[in-house]
Every structure is written in C-alpha cells, then in structure tokens.
Design an enzyme around this catalytic site. Structure first.
Site, mmCIF file in Angstrom:
data_model
loop_
_atom_site.group_PDB
_atom_site.id
_atom_site.type_symbol
_atom_site.label_atom_id
_atom_site.label_comp_id
_atom_site.label_asym_id
_atom_site.label_seq_id
_atom_site.Cartn_x
_atom_site.Cartn_y
_atom_site.Cartn_z
ATOM 1 N N HIS A 52 0.842 -1.203 0.000
ATOM 2 C CA HIS A 52 0.000 0.000 0.000
ATOM 3 C C HIS A 52 0.870 1.244 0.000
ATOM 4 O O HIS A 52 2.101 1.153 0.159
ATOM 5 C CB HIS A 52 -0.950 0.000 1.209
ATOM 6 C CG HIS A 52 -0.274 -0.285 2.509
ATOM 7 N ND1 HIS A 52 0.615 0.577 3.095
ATOM 8 C CD2 HIS A 52 -0.336 -1.364 3.323
ATOM 9 C CE1 HIS A 52 1.049 0.048 4.216
ATOM 10 N NE2 HIS A 52 0.511 -1.134 4.375
HETATM 11 P P1 TYD Z 1 -1.640 -3.146 7.890
HETATM 12 O O1 TYD Z 1 -1.156 -1.735 7.933
HETATM 13 O O2 TYD Z 1 -2.581 -3.502 6.785
HETATM 14 O O3 TYD Z 1 -0.406 -4.134 7.863
HETATM 15 P P2 TYD Z 1 0.772 -4.301 6.808
HETATM 16 O O4 TYD Z 1 0.967 -2.986 6.162
HETATM 17 O O5 TYD Z 1 1.932 -4.699 7.591
HETATM 18 O O6 TYD Z 1 0.385 -5.373 5.873
HETATM 19 O O7 TYD Z 1 -2.291 -3.477 9.291
HETATM 20 C C1 TYD Z 1 -2.724 -4.779 9.644
HETATM 21 C C2 TYD Z 1 -3.829 -4.664 10.696
HETATM 22 O O8 TYD Z 1 -3.339 -4.003 11.869
HETATM 23 C C3 TYD Z 1 -5.016 -3.857 10.206
HETATM 24 O O9 TYD Z 1 -6.196 -4.579 10.513
HETATM 25 C C4 TYD Z 1 -4.994 -2.587 10.998
HETATM 26 C C5 TYD Z 1 -4.143 -2.875 12.203
HETATM 27 N N1 TYD Z 1 -3.252 -1.742 12.570
HETATM 28 C C6 TYD Z 1 -3.613 -0.902 13.594
HETATM 29 O O10 TYD Z 1 -4.685 -1.055 14.218
HETATM 30 N N2 TYD Z 1 -2.772 0.112 13.952
HETATM 31 C C7 TYD Z 1 -1.607 0.327 13.294
HETATM 32 O O11 TYD Z 1 -0.841 1.267 13.628
HETATM 33 C C8 TYD Z 1 -1.249 -0.524 12.190
HETATM 34 C C9 TYD Z 1 0.017 -0.328 11.414
HETATM 35 C C10 TYD Z 1 -2.100 -1.558 11.876
#
Ligand code: TYD
Length: 138
Positions: A52
């Site tokens: 993303h």
């Molecule tokens: P995501 O940012 O999609 O993970 P990555 O980029 O590593 O693939 O986040 C995964 C899950 O964690 C999503 O359901 C949201 C949650 N999350 C939070 O609640 N707070 C945060 O600061 C982050 C980074 C993720």
C-alpha cells in the site's frame, strides 16, 4: 515524492563488549515527529506485508532483528532495500508504494509513523495509486 526521496539513515552505534546500543530521536535521525510505533514479528516463511501507499503518513523502518526487503515504488521506478542491520533506518516519505518481503526467521521490523493509525490514509489499490501519481494527486 520519488524513489530519490527514500533515505537509508545510519543510526548511532555504541559498540561495547557488554553488547551494542543504538538509538533514534524524532526530528533528528527520524525526520518527523513520531505519532505511532508498531512492530511486525512472527512472519511465517514466504509471507509479505505492506502492499500500500500513504497519503499523509511518513514512515521509518528498522530491522531490529533478522532481515527483510522493503520494495519501494514511485509508479515509475522500484528499488529494493535489504534491511539486515539494527543500526540502519529506512525513511519513506508520503505517496510511495511499499511492500515488505523475504522476512528471515525471527525477524523483527520496528516501524515509526508520523500520524496516528487512520485507514483512510491508505491507498490499497495499485492501479488507483498509479492513477493518483499520474494525476499529481500524490
Ligand atoms: P496493515 O497496515 O494492513 O499491515 P501491513 O501494512 O503490515 O500489511 O495493518 C494490519 C492490521 O493491523 C489492520 O487490521 C490494521 C491494524 N493496525 C492498527 O490497528 N494500527 C496500526 O498502527 C497498524 C500499522 C495496523
């Protein structure tokens, strides 16, 4: 923002026979105010994270343990940063697509963000990302 705005930043390292020490300071090694810290761990072999871009959030990533690759993409060019030392940080400004891959066993990725968690800040569709880059919206 383009790939050229991504920076690998060498952090202070105090080598010591008792064990080494490194640190980061906001608005110093990390070029923004830290609003959030999170970490990624227990990544099963072959899994990827990220995938993303952010509209507002800047990031700073440290491989506290083990190794992984961060692939950064500005819509025109991609660059792979192999993170494998706990005294280097990767600064990623806004508006760049990133993916994390090739996590080694027991790797630990520490990430600092410049804004609180906000899903509306995520661009999760790569074609939408390319469109926004082409329009100059990112
Ligand atoms: P995501 O940012 O999609 O993970 P990555 O980029 O590593 O693939 O986040 C995964 C899950 O964690 C999503 O359901 C949201 C949650 N999350 C939070 O609640 N707070 C945060 O600061 C982050 C980074 C993720």
């Amino acid at each position: 923002m383009s790939i050229k705005d991504v920076k690998v930043i060498e952090l202070p390292k105090f080598t010591d026979p008792r064990g080494n020490l490194s640190f980061v300071e906001q608005l110093n090694h990390i070029p923004f105010e830290i609003k959030r810290t999170y970490w990624i761990y227990d990544v099963p072999g072959g899994e990827n994270r990220g995938g993303h871009a952010f509209k507002q959030n800047q990031e700073f990533i440290v491989a506290l343990s083990g190794a992984f690759d961060v692939i950064v993409d500005d819509g025109k060019e991609k660059k792979v940063f192999n993170m494998n030392r706990s005294y280097y940080g990767l600064y990623i400004p806004v508006g760049l697509w990133r993916e994390m891959t090739n996590f080694s066993t027991n790797s630990l990725a520490l990430e600092f963000g410049s804004i609180h968690y906000n899903r509306a800040d995520y661009i999760e569709d790569y074609n939408e990302f390319l469109k926004m880059k082409a329009n100059g919206e990112l």
